[in-house]
Design a protein around this motif. Structure first.
Motif, PDB file in Angstrom:
ATOM      1  N   GLU A 170       0.834  -1.208   0.000  1.00  0.00           N
ATOM      2  CA  GLU A 170       0.000   0.000   0.000  1.00  0.00           C
ATOM      3  C   GLU A 170       0.864   1.251   0.000  1.00  0.00           C
ATOM      4  O   GLU A 170       0.558   2.234  -0.685  1.00  0.00           O
ATOM      5  CB  GLU A 170      -0.924  -0.003   1.214  1.00  0.00           C
ATOM      6  N   GLU A 172       2.266   1.711  -3.553  1.00  0.00           N
ATOM      7  CA  GLU A 172       1.272   2.241  -4.490  1.00  0.00           C
ATOM      8  C   GLU A 172       1.019   3.724  -4.264  1.00  0.00           C
ATOM      9  O   GLU A 172       0.872   4.498  -5.213  1.00  0.00           O
ATOM     10  CB  GLU A 172      -0.023   1.446  -4.363  1.00  0.00           C
ATOM     11  N   ARG A 216      -0.951   5.475 -11.342  1.00  0.00           N
ATOM     12  CA  ARG A 216      -0.905   4.383 -12.325  1.00  0.00           C
ATOM     13  C   ARG A 216      -0.569   3.036 -11.703  1.00  0.00           C
ATOM     14  O   ARG A 216      -0.730   1.986 -12.337  1.00  0.00           O
ATOM     15  CB  ARG A 216       0.086   4.712 -13.444  1.00  0.00           C
ATOM     16  N   TRP A 217      -0.098   3.058 -10.426  1.00  0.00           N
ATOM     17  CA  TRP A 217       0.220   1.812  -9.754  1.00  0.00           C
ATOM     18  C   TRP A 217      -0.860   1.383  -8.770  1.00  0.00           C
ATOM     19  O   TRP A 217      -0.736   0.319  -8.145  1.00  0.00           O
ATOM     20  CB  TRP A 217       1.561   1.935  -9.013  1.00  0.00           C
ATOM     21  N   GLN A 218      -1.907   2.167  -8.619  1.00  0.00           N
ATOM     22  CA  GLN A 218      -2.949   1.834  -7.651  1.00  0.00           C
ATOM     23  C   GLN A 218      -3.591   0.490  -7.983  1.00  0.00           C
ATOM     24  O   GLN A 218      -4.089   0.270  -9.088  1.00  0.00           O
ATOM     25  CB  GLN A 218      -4.022   2.933  -7.637  1.00  0.00           C
ATOM     26  N   GLY A 219      -3.580  -0.437  -7.019  1.00  0.00           N
ATOM     27  CA  GLY A 219      -4.199  -1.746  -7.203  1.00  0.00           C
ATOM     28  C   GLY A 219      -3.447  -2.690  -8.113  1.00  0.00           C
ATOM     29  O   GLY A 219      -3.941  -3.781  -8.408  1.00  0.00           O
ATOM     30  N   ARG A 220      -2.233  -2.288  -8.566  1.00  0.00           N
ATOM     31  CA  ARG A 220      -1.504  -3.096  -9.536  1.00  0.00           C
ATOM     32  C   ARG A 220      -0.178  -3.638  -9.024  1.00  0.00           C
ATOM     33  O   ARG A 220       0.389  -4.554  -9.617  1.00  0.00           O
ATOM     34  CB  ARG A 220      -1.229  -2.271 -10.797  1.00  0.00           C
ATOM     35  N   LEU A 221       0.333  -3.059  -7.945  1.00  0.00           N
ATOM     36  CA  LEU A 221       1.712  -3.365  -7.567  1.00  0.00           C
ATOM     37  C   LEU A 221       1.897  -4.831  -7.156  1.00  0.00           C
ATOM     38  O   LEU A 221       2.851  -5.487  -7.591  1.00  0.00           O
ATOM     39  CB  LEU A 221       2.153  -2.435  -6.431  1.00  0.00           C
ATOM     40  N   ASP A 254       0.197  -7.521  -7.987  1.00  0.00           N
ATOM     41  CA  ASP A 254       0.127  -8.410  -9.146  1.00  0.00           C
ATOM     42  C   ASP A 254       1.377  -8.296 -10.005  1.00  0.00           C
ATOM     43  O   ASP A 254       1.879  -9.292 -10.541  1.00  0.00           O
ATOM     44  CB  ASP A 254      -1.109  -8.082  -9.991  1.00  0.00           C
ATOM     45  N   ASN A 255       1.909  -7.075 -10.146  1.00  0.00           N
ATOM     46  CA  ASN A 255       3.104  -6.863 -10.951  1.00  0.00           C
ATOM     47  C   ASN A 255       4.304  -7.565 -10.344  1.00  0.00           C
ATOM     48  O   ASN A 255       5.106  -8.181 -11.051  1.00  0.00           O
ATOM     49  CB  ASN A 255       3.373  -5.358 -11.076  1.00  0.00           C
ATOM     50  N   ASN A 257       6.270 -10.656 -12.286  1.00  0.00           N
ATOM     51  CA  ASN A 257       7.648 -10.408 -12.723  1.00  0.00           C
ATOM     52  C   ASN A 257       8.570 -10.570 -11.520  1.00  0.00           C
ATOM     53  O   ASN A 257       8.635  -9.698 -10.655  1.00  0.00           O
ATOM     54  CB  ASN A 257       7.761  -8.996 -13.315  1.00  0.00           C
TER      55      ASN A 257
END
Length: 535
Positions: free
Chosen positions: A449, A452, A458-463, A465-466, A470
């Motif tokens: 949190e 993000e 652009r990273w909200q809710g995505r970090l 999973d990323n 990777n």
């Protein structure tokens, strides 16, 4: 023929010949000599800067005295009253009885200068071993301006307010000091006798004492003073007390809760005064965007645009590896970081474990990454660890993965003595009230949190999973460089004025108390040949 007296004519003649300026110069030189001697004899806490400020102040007055007897006495009396209200020791500003000559005038100026400086930037240096950012981080104080304003008749209260740290946290804590002192002056609170732990539902002769204790500190309503049964309202009062002191809010009076209950009100007032001193070391502004870690409370806040955007629990250094107080910045975050094991940990912890278990590197997913070319020790195979001395001869690395000590994220800090913030693979520790468990770095309860928030929309809710998709180690720059303040507060007041206290984890309060006592001594020492007293 002139009827003027011969002496008058002779004097005028000498003036014409240039003797009068010479006499004036001699008088000015004598005044300056006396002034320099008085400044040199004054009991200054920091002779070089304070002596310069005094010389500049009197130079601007052509060596003339600034304070008259009665006015000086009133000014110093008011100074001591204001000092006490700010948590400073008023005895620091009590002077030797030096009379109304130039020496006495310098002493008054020195006391006023000391008060302004102590209030503005602290009475002692902000060294790290007392919870400061380092002695070199101390701010500046314009002592000449402070003295000139008072000499011009500007109110002392006004100049005091100007010198006071303009933080709401300081103002709240100063009000808390007044409350704590009022409780102490009224007799404090009762001491709870030792014994078995007190648990909800029990009846015990100590319960009425517990009620009076909690009423005195505002944790229990005054109309609940009666009763020997540990009932529901009393349990809630104990929980409130425990939360204020960083204890597990279980409503049970065990050993730790009892110890905190029995800290005298006078001691809490001194603890508040020590923390007010730390506020005076702070920069004039934290900035509208910053991260603040309270080391003693093991808590972190993220401030965005002047408002608290996120709070979380953190793990800080243990007693042997204290997290240093510091003023630094954060500019990047590392995803899936590798952990390069510090030499101290390799020497003191890993080498003894290898002597007991030669397979410890493999089972802990640790790799030897720095060893002589061609050496067969890349995995530690065949090494007689008992034959190695106290120093581990290789560099160790733990690759990214679920067992990595840094977890999934590492937040880099600038010039931080290898201290950083990071994730952890041990999440259970955040459920504990005592979290001084690391080797100095700060472990985060909710690192994804935080990442993000700092990396931007652009990273909200995505970090998360990323990171999972990777597995490579990557460094990402934050949207902006963020100031980070790691501070040591063992006492503070919240937005409702409620006081909170924490244990002195590293002994910084104790050392700062001693330093403040030492700092007071020079200003109360009588000058040679004079009688000690107060103005």
């Amino acid at each position: 023929m002139s009827s003027r007296p011969l002496l008058f004519s002779l004097t005028m003649g000498l003036a014409v010949l240039g003797w009068e300026p010479a006499v004036q110069a001699q008088s000015a030189a004598e005044t300056q000599r006396r002034l320099d001697a008085a400044i040199a004899a004054a009991p200054l806490a920091e002779p070089t800067p304070e002596g310069k400020a005094l010389r500049d102040f009197y130079r601007g007055r052509q060596g003339q005295a600034a304070w008259t007897g009665a006015a000086a006495e009133t000014l110093l009396r008011d100074t001591r009253a204001l000092a006490a209200a700010q948590g400073l020791d008023p005895a620091t500003y009590a002077l030797p009885n030096a009379g109304n000559d130039l020496d006495g005038d310098v002493l008054v100026s020195a006391a006023l200068l000391r008060f302004g400086r102590d209030l503005s930037i602290g009475a002692v240096l902000p060294a790290r071993n007392v919870g400061g950012f380092g002695a070199e981080t101390r701010g500046d104080f314009d002592g000449v301006r402070f003295l000139r304003a008072l000499a011009e008749g500007k109110p002392l209260a006004e100049q005091t307010e100007t010198a006071t740290p303009h933080y709401v946290g300081y103002a709240r804590l100063r009000e808390g000091l007044e409350k704590a002192r009022a409780i102490a002056a009224a007799g404090g609170w009762p001491t709870l006798p030792a014994g078995d732990k007190l648990a909800p539902g029990e009846t015990d002769e100590r319960v009425p004492v517990l009620r009076r204790r909690l009423i005195a500190s505002g944790d229990l309503a005054a109309d609940l003073a009666e009763g020997a049964t540990y009932d529901g309202p009393l349990v809630e009062g104990v929980k409130r007390f425990q939360l204020r002191h960083g204890l597990d809010p279980d409503g049970v009076v065990g050993g730790r809760t009892l110890a905190h209950l029995n800290v005298p009100a006078e001691s809490r007032a001194r603890q508040i005064a020590v923390n007010l001193e730390r506020w005076r070391w702070m920069p004039r502004s934290f900035g509208r965007h910053h991260i603040a870690v309270n080391i003693a409370a093991q808590q972190m806040e993220v401030v965005e645009d002047g408002n608290v955007a996120m709070t979380m629990r953190v793990v800080v250094g243990d007693i042997k590896h204290p997290t240093p107080s510091m003023n630094t910045t954060m500019s990047s975050v590392v995803l899936n970081p590798a952990w390069r094991v510090p030499t101290s940990i390799a020497n003191k912890e890993i080498l003894p474990k290898l002597r007991k278990d030669p397979n410890y590197l493999a089972t802990s997913n640790l790799q030897i990454v720095d060893y002589p070319e061609g050496s067969p020790v890349s995995a530690g195979d065949g090494v007689d660890w008992n034959a190695i001395g106290k120093k581990f001869p290789y560099r160790l690395r733990q690759p990214p993965g679920p067992d990595n000590a840094l977890g999934q994220l590492k937040f880099n800090l600038t010039d931080s003595d290898d201290i950083y913030m990071h994730d952890t693979n041990n999440r259970k520790v955040f459920g504990r009230s005592y979290r001084a468990l690391s080797h100095g770095c700060v472990r985060l309860e909710r690192p994804v949190e935080l990442g993000e928030l700092l990396l931007g929309a652009r990273w909200q809710g995505r970090l998360a999973d990323n990171i999972a998709a990777n597995k490579s180690t990557r460094t990402l720059m934050l949207e902006r460089t963020v100031p980070v303040y790691m501070m040591y507060w063992t006492a503070w007041a919240d937005e409702n004025g409620i006081l909170h206290f924490r244990d002195d984890l590293y002994g910084h309060d104790r050392r700062l108390t001693t330093a403040l006592d030492r700092a007071r001594a020079p200003a109360t020492r009588p000058l040679s040949g004079r009688t000690a007293g107060t103005s």
